[in-house]
Design an enzyme around this catalytic site. Structure first.
Site, PDB file in Angstrom:
ATOM      1  N   ASP A 174      -8.909  -4.800 -17.587  1.00 22.63           N
ATOM      2  CA  ASP A 174      -8.984  -5.504 -16.307  1.00 22.63           C
ATOM      3  C   ASP A 174      -7.598  -6.081 -16.018  1.00 22.63           C
ATOM      4  OD1 ASP A 174     -11.590  -7.019 -14.691  1.00 22.63           O
ATOM      5  OD2 ASP A 174      -9.532  -7.693 -14.326  1.00 22.63           O
ATOM      6  N   GLU A 222       0.544  -4.764   5.367  1.00 23.67           N
ATOM      7  CA  GLU A 222      -0.154  -6.026   5.687  1.00 23.67           C
ATOM      8  C   GLU A 222       0.779  -7.224   5.495  1.00 23.67           C
ATOM      9  OE1 GLU A 222      -3.359  -7.663   6.384  1.00 23.67           O
ATOM     10  OE2 GLU A 222      -3.517  -5.833   7.532  1.00 23.67           O
ATOM     11  N   THR A 255       2.405  -3.408   0.682  1.00 21.96           N
ATOM     12  CA  THR A 255       1.655  -2.992   1.864  1.00 21.96           C
ATOM     13  C   THR A 255       2.235  -3.491   3.177  1.00 21.96           C
ATOM     14  OG1 THR A 255      -0.435  -3.379   3.038  1.00 21.96           O
ATOM     15  CG2 THR A 255       0.140  -4.979   1.369  1.00 21.96           C
ATOM     16  N   LYS A 287      -0.427  -9.966  -1.858  1.00 24.88           N
ATOM     17  CA  LYS A 287       0.460  -8.803  -2.008  1.00 24.88           C
ATOM     18  C   LYS A 287       1.919  -9.213  -1.912  1.00 24.88           C
ATOM     19  CE  LYS A 287      -1.829  -4.919  -2.674  1.00 24.88           C
ATOM     20  NZ  LYS A 287      -1.532  -3.988  -3.767  1.00 24.88           N
ATOM     21  N   TYR A 306      -5.301 -11.390   1.389  1.00 23.95           N
ATOM     22  CA  TYR A 306      -4.831 -10.150   0.768  1.00 23.95           C
ATOM     23  C   TYR A 306      -3.323  -9.986   0.979  1.00 23.95           C
ATOM     24  CZ  TYR A 306      -3.880  -5.099   0.476  1.00 23.95           C
ATOM     25  OH  TYR A 306      -3.324  -3.865   0.193  1.00 23.95           O
TER      26      TYR A 306
HETATM   27  P1  NAP Z   1      -8.812   1.187  -3.557  1.00 29.22           P
HETATM   28  O1  NAP Z   1      -9.422   2.500  -3.235  1.00 29.22           O
HETATM   29  O2  NAP Z   1      -9.481  -0.060  -3.126  1.00 29.22           O
HETATM   30  O3  NAP Z   1      -8.587   1.135  -5.147  1.00 29.22           O
HETATM   31  C1  NAP Z   1      -8.290  -0.050  -5.820  1.00 29.22           C
HETATM   32  C2  NAP Z   1      -8.697   0.084  -7.268  1.00 29.22           C
HETATM   33  O4  NAP Z   1      -8.393  -1.153  -7.933  1.00 29.22           O
HETATM   34  C3  NAP Z   1     -10.194   0.332  -7.485  1.00 29.22           C
HETATM   35  O5  NAP Z   1     -10.364   1.481  -8.267  1.00 29.22           O
HETATM   36  C4  NAP Z   1     -10.660  -0.897  -8.233  1.00 29.22           C
HETATM   37  O6  NAP Z   1     -11.599  -0.657  -9.232  1.00 29.22           O
HETATM   38  C5  NAP Z   1      -9.388  -1.375  -8.902  1.00 29.22           C
HETATM   39  N1  NAP Z   1      -9.501  -2.784  -9.285  1.00 29.22           N
HETATM   40  C6  NAP Z   1      -9.894  -3.828  -8.501  1.00 29.22           C
HETATM   41  N2  NAP Z   1      -9.907  -4.963  -9.216  1.00 29.22           N
HETATM   42  C7  NAP Z   1      -9.508  -4.649 -10.470  1.00 29.22           C
HETATM   43  C8  NAP Z   1      -9.317  -5.391 -11.656  1.00 29.22           C
HETATM   44  N3  NAP Z   1      -9.550  -6.699 -11.709  1.00 29.22           N
HETATM   45  N4  NAP Z   1      -8.890  -4.744 -12.765  1.00 29.22           N
HETATM   46  C9  NAP Z   1      -8.669  -3.409 -12.750  1.00 29.22           C
HETATM   47  N5  NAP Z   1      -8.839  -2.646 -11.635  1.00 29.22           N
HETATM   48  C10 NAP Z   1      -9.256  -3.253 -10.519  1.00 29.22           C
HETATM   49  O7  NAP Z   1      -7.315   1.115  -2.988  1.00 29.22           O
HETATM   50  P2  NAP Z   1      -6.358   2.317  -2.502  1.00 29.22           P
HETATM   51  O8  NAP Z   1      -6.597   2.554  -1.053  1.00 29.22           O
HETATM   52  O9  NAP Z   1      -6.420   3.421  -3.475  1.00 29.22           O
HETATM   53  O10 NAP Z   1      -4.940   1.600  -2.594  1.00 29.22           O
HETATM   54  C11 NAP Z   1      -4.207   1.586  -3.815  1.00 29.22           C
HETATM   55  C12 NAP Z   1      -3.277   0.389  -3.809  1.00 29.22           C
HETATM   56  O11 NAP Z   1      -2.378   0.482  -2.703  1.00 29.22           O
HETATM   57  C13 NAP Z   1      -3.976  -0.956  -3.661  1.00 29.22           C
HETATM   58  O12 NAP Z   1      -3.238  -1.889  -4.404  1.00 29.22           O
HETATM   59  C14 NAP Z   1      -3.853  -1.264  -2.176  1.00 29.22           C
HETATM   60  O13 NAP Z   1      -3.886  -2.652  -1.958  1.00 29.22           O
HETATM   61  C15 NAP Z   1      -2.488  -0.671  -1.873  1.00 29.22           C
HETATM   62  N6  NAP Z   1      -2.285  -0.190  -0.502  1.00 29.22           N
HETATM   63  C16 NAP Z   1      -3.186   0.663   0.057  1.00 29.22           C
HETATM   64  C17 NAP Z   1      -2.953   1.152   1.336  1.00 29.22           C
HETATM   65  C18 NAP Z   1      -3.922   2.106   1.993  1.00 29.22           C
HETATM   66  O14 NAP Z   1      -3.824   2.296   3.209  1.00 29.22           O
HETATM   67  N7  NAP Z   1      -4.802   2.744   1.244  1.00 29.22           N
HETATM   68  C19 NAP Z   1      -1.788   0.774   2.029  1.00 29.22           C
HETATM   69  C20 NAP Z   1      -0.880  -0.086   1.391  1.00 29.22           C
HETATM   70  C21 NAP Z   1      -1.125  -0.548   0.114  1.00 29.22           C
HETATM   71  P3  NAP Z   1     -13.149  -0.392  -8.963  1.00 29.22           P
HETATM   72  O15 NAP Z   1     -13.167   1.067  -8.641  1.00 29.22           O
HETATM   73  O16 NAP Z   1     -13.798  -0.758 -10.233  1.00 29.22           O
HETATM   74  O17 NAP Z   1     -13.529  -1.262  -7.797  1.00 29.22           O
HETATM   75  O1  G4F Z   2      -9.614  -0.011   7.751  1.00 30.94           O
HETATM   76  P1  G4F Z   2      -9.265  -1.429   7.618  1.00 30.94           P
HETATM   77  O2  G4F Z   2     -10.208  -2.291   6.864  1.00 30.94           O
HETATM   78  O3  G4F Z   2      -7.798  -1.470   7.023  1.00 30.94           O
HETATM   79  P2  G4F Z   2      -6.657  -2.597   7.033  1.00 30.94           P
HETATM   80  O4  G4F Z   2      -7.204  -3.938   7.270  1.00 30.94           O
HETATM   81  O5  G4F Z   2      -5.578  -2.126   7.949  1.00 30.94           O
HETATM   82  O6  G4F Z   2      -6.154  -2.536   5.509  1.00 30.94           O
HETATM   83  C1  G4F Z   2      -5.875  -1.304   4.871  1.00 30.94           C
HETATM   84  O7  G4F Z   2      -4.525  -0.958   5.105  1.00 30.94           O
HETATM   85  C2  G4F Z   2      -3.559  -1.873   4.528  1.00 30.94           C
HETATM   86  C3  G4F Z   2      -2.158  -1.353   4.903  1.00 30.94           C
HETATM   87  O8  G4F Z   2      -1.780  -1.861   6.146  1.00 30.94           O
HETATM   88  C4  G4F Z   2      -3.768  -1.896   3.038  1.00 30.94           C
HETATM   89  F1  G4F Z   2      -2.834  -2.689   2.454  1.00 30.94           F
HETATM   90  C5  G4F Z   2      -5.165  -2.395   2.721  1.00 30.94           C
HETATM   91  O9  G4F Z   2      -5.374  -2.372   1.313  1.00 30.94           O
HETATM   92  C6  G4F Z   2      -6.176  -1.462   3.375  1.00 30.94           C
HETATM   93  O10 G4F Z   2      -6.100  -0.208   2.737  1.00 30.94           O
HETATM   94  O11 G4F Z   2      -9.106  -2.084   9.075  1.00 30.94           O
HETATM   95  C7  G4F Z   2      -8.215  -1.529  10.034  1.00 30.94           C
HETATM   96  C8  G4F Z   2      -8.452  -2.198  11.372  1.00 30.94           C
HETATM   97  C9  G4F Z   2      -8.457  -3.736  11.338  1.00 30.94           C
HETATM   98  O12 G4F Z   2      -7.726  -4.202  12.426  1.00 30.94           O
HETATM   99  C10 G4F Z   2      -9.924  -4.120  11.504  1.00 30.94           C
HETATM  100  O13 G4F Z   2     -10.122  -5.372  12.144  1.00 30.94           O
HETATM  101  O14 G4F Z   2      -9.759  -1.840  11.847  1.00 30.94           O
HETATM  102  C11 G4F Z   2     -10.396  -2.980  12.379  1.00 30.94           C
HETATM  103  N1  G4F Z   2     -11.834  -2.754  12.337  1.00 30.94           N
HETATM  104  C12 G4F Z   2     -12.637  -2.680  13.435  1.00 30.94           C
HETATM  105  N2  G4F Z   2     -13.895  -2.491  13.058  1.00 30.94           N
HETATM  106  C13 G4F Z   2     -12.594  -2.610  11.253  1.00 30.94           C
HETATM  107  C14 G4F Z   2     -13.902  -2.444  11.699  1.00 30.94           C
HETATM  108  N3  G4F Z   2     -12.271  -2.593   9.935  1.00 30.94           N
HETATM  109  C15 G4F Z   2     -13.279  -2.391   9.044  1.00 30.94           C
HETATM  110  N4  G4F Z   2     -12.983  -2.323   7.730  1.00 30.94           N
HETATM  111  N5  G4F Z   2     -14.587  -2.235   9.453  1.00 30.94           N
HETATM  112  C16 G4F Z   2     -14.952  -2.257  10.768  1.00 30.94           C
HETATM  113  O15 G4F Z   2     -16.117  -2.110  11.127  1.00 30.94           O
END
Ligand code: NAP
Ligand code: G4F
Length: 348
Positions: free
Chosen positions: A60, A131, A129, A161, A157
């Site tokens: 973890d 964000e 990120t 980050k 978040y």
């Molecule tokens: P994700 O699908 O939510 O994956 C995050 C992983 O972290 C999950 O497998 C989760 O495990 C694990 N985790 C959470 N808490 C933990 C803990 N206490 N110890 C060990 N593992 C833990 O995220 P992703 O979309 O692949 O993104 C990967 C990374 O990039 C994240 O750090 C995210 O914040 C960052 N990021 C993502 C985006 C995007 O658009 N996807 C953009 C910018 C940055 P479980 O499977 O057990 O829940």
């Molecule tokens: O898909 P989202 O939840 O992604 P968000 O908040 O942009 O975050 C993701 O991208 C980040 C990078 O910029 C990562 F760092 C983060 O870990 C994650 O992967 O929401 C996108 C947008 C928001 O503005 C939210 O308010 O969609 C809007 N939204 C509207 N309806 C919704 C919904 N979001 C979610 N999750 N669910 C809804 O029903």
């Protein structure tokens, strides 16, 4: 000798893409998964079915001792820290856990590397990120956020980050570690969790098409995101760790689109044109041909503070890493809806 890579969050969206990429490049891949599973556990088996090459390590991010043991045993050449509480909306509901995992968890990883005596040999990638920028008018350059733009996070978040981002930089400057951050804009795809808006829409569209769901409820339709494909972004992560010196990089597409546009394109994939009626929480999206309401607003999905617009500028990554996204916005929507349609009709 093959290189060894350790990925935290290997069971998440990016973790799966990255593990496969590194395996294809000849790495021995270790992946951290949290929990107390034995090999017979269904989740363990599901992970191994998808990534049969993976060496699972149970740990973890909150547990410095387990992380240090993992570093001592594996001695990885490269560490990709992808684990996090990553859902922005959820971080408002559980801000303390988010600070612990998404923020302090990064420090645990860096300390584990140091305690194992690997700070001069192991390269470290931190998943920063967009964000962290927050999307407000005053800090938003017209040509998109670069590595030097001003941070103004708008969620627990984003704040957590930002701690991870700066502690990574601090360890680079203090201990001369090869530690860097990729500042990634939203990236999506067929592995995206269903709690994120793009996957929520693509799954709902597939279920509506197959008659399993009537409509979808969403929050803010007007937020805009710079959306790319996750498979393209993990290539960028790897490229960053292959550079001669550690530097931070933005990965983005340089385009931004609203949730509304994502919805319209997704429904178009199943031959439905969406017309919008009404305003605010009373707005609906209806099937232009039948008049049936397919999209409703549920204020439960609004956030206490919203990031209205994200647009990234990937010039540095394109120039220095030779990285470029391959999948464009329509291609991304199509890929996701097609995947979920196949899953719904049982051909996947
Ligand atoms: P994700 O699908 O939510 O994956 C995050 C992983 O972290 C999950 O497998 C989760 O495990 C694990 N985790 C959470 N808490 C933990 C803990 N206490 N110890 C060990 N593992 C833990 O995220 P992703 O979309 O692949 O993104 C990967 C990374 O990039 C994240 O750090 C995210 O914040 C960052 N990021 C993502 C985006 C995007 O658009 N996807 C953009 C910018 C940055 P479980 O499977 O057990 O829940
Ligand atoms: O898909 P989202 O939840 O992604 P968000 O908040 O942009 O975050 C993701 O991208 C980040 C990078 O910029 C990562 F760092 C983060 O870990 C994650 O992967 O929401 C996108 C947008 C928001 O503005 C939210 O308010 O969609 C809007 N939204 C509207 N309806 C919704 C919904 N979001 C979610 N999750 N669910 C809804 O029903």
């Amino acid at each position: 000798m093959s290189k060894k890579a350790l990925i935290t969050g290997v069971a998440g969206q990016d973790g799966g893409h990255l593990a496969k990429l590194l395996h294809d490049k000849g790495y021995v891949v270790f992946g951290i998964v949290r929990g107390q599973m034995e090999a017979s556990h269904p989740r363990y088996q599901a992970i191994m079915k998808e990534m049969p090459f993976l060496n699972i390590v149970m740990a973890d991010l909150l547990d410095l001792s387990a992380l240090t043991h993992a570093m001592q045993e594996i001695k990885p050449d490269e560490v990709y820290n992808l684990a996090a509480i990553s859902h922005v909306g959820y971080s408002f509901r559980d801000p303390i856990l988010t600070a612990d995992v998404t923020g302090k968890g990064v420090l645990n990883m860096l300390e584990a590397i140091r305690l194992a005596g690997l700070e001069k040999t192991t390269r470290f990638y931190q998943a920063s990120t967009s964000e962290m920028f927050g999307g407000l008018d005053y800090n938003r350059p017209d040509t998109g956020y670069t590595e030097d733009a001003i941070f103004h996070p708008r969620s627990p978040y984003g704040v957590a980050k930002l701690y991870g981002h700066w502690i990574t930089r601090n360890y680079r400057e203090s201990y001369d570690m090869f530690a860097l951050s990729g500042i990634l804009f939203n990236h999506e795809g067929e592995r995206r969790g269903p709690e994120f808006v793009t996957r929520k829409i693509s799954q709902a569209v597939a279920r509506i098409k197959t008659g399993k769901q009537e409509s979808i409820e969403l929050g803010n339709l007007d937020a805009k995101r710079d959306w790319g494909y996750a498979g393209d972004y993990v290539e960028g992560m790897w490229l960053m760790l292959q550079q001669d010196k550690p530097e931070d990089f933005v990965l983005a597409t340089g385009e931004t689109h609203s949730i509304r546009e994502f919805c319209e394109l997704a429904f178009k994939e199943i031959g439905i044109e969406i017309k919008w009626n009404g305003e605010g929480a009373k707005e609906t999206g209806v099937d232009a041909a039948s008049g049936k309401v397919l999209v409703k607003i549920n204020p439960e999905f609004y956030r206490p503070a919203e990031v209205d617009l994200l647009l990234g500028n990937p010039s540095k990554a394109e120039k220095q890493l030779g990285w470029k996204r391959k999948v464009d916005f329509p291609g991304l929507v199509k890929l996701m809806v097609e995947y979920d349609l196949k899953a719904e009709v049982g051909t996947r």
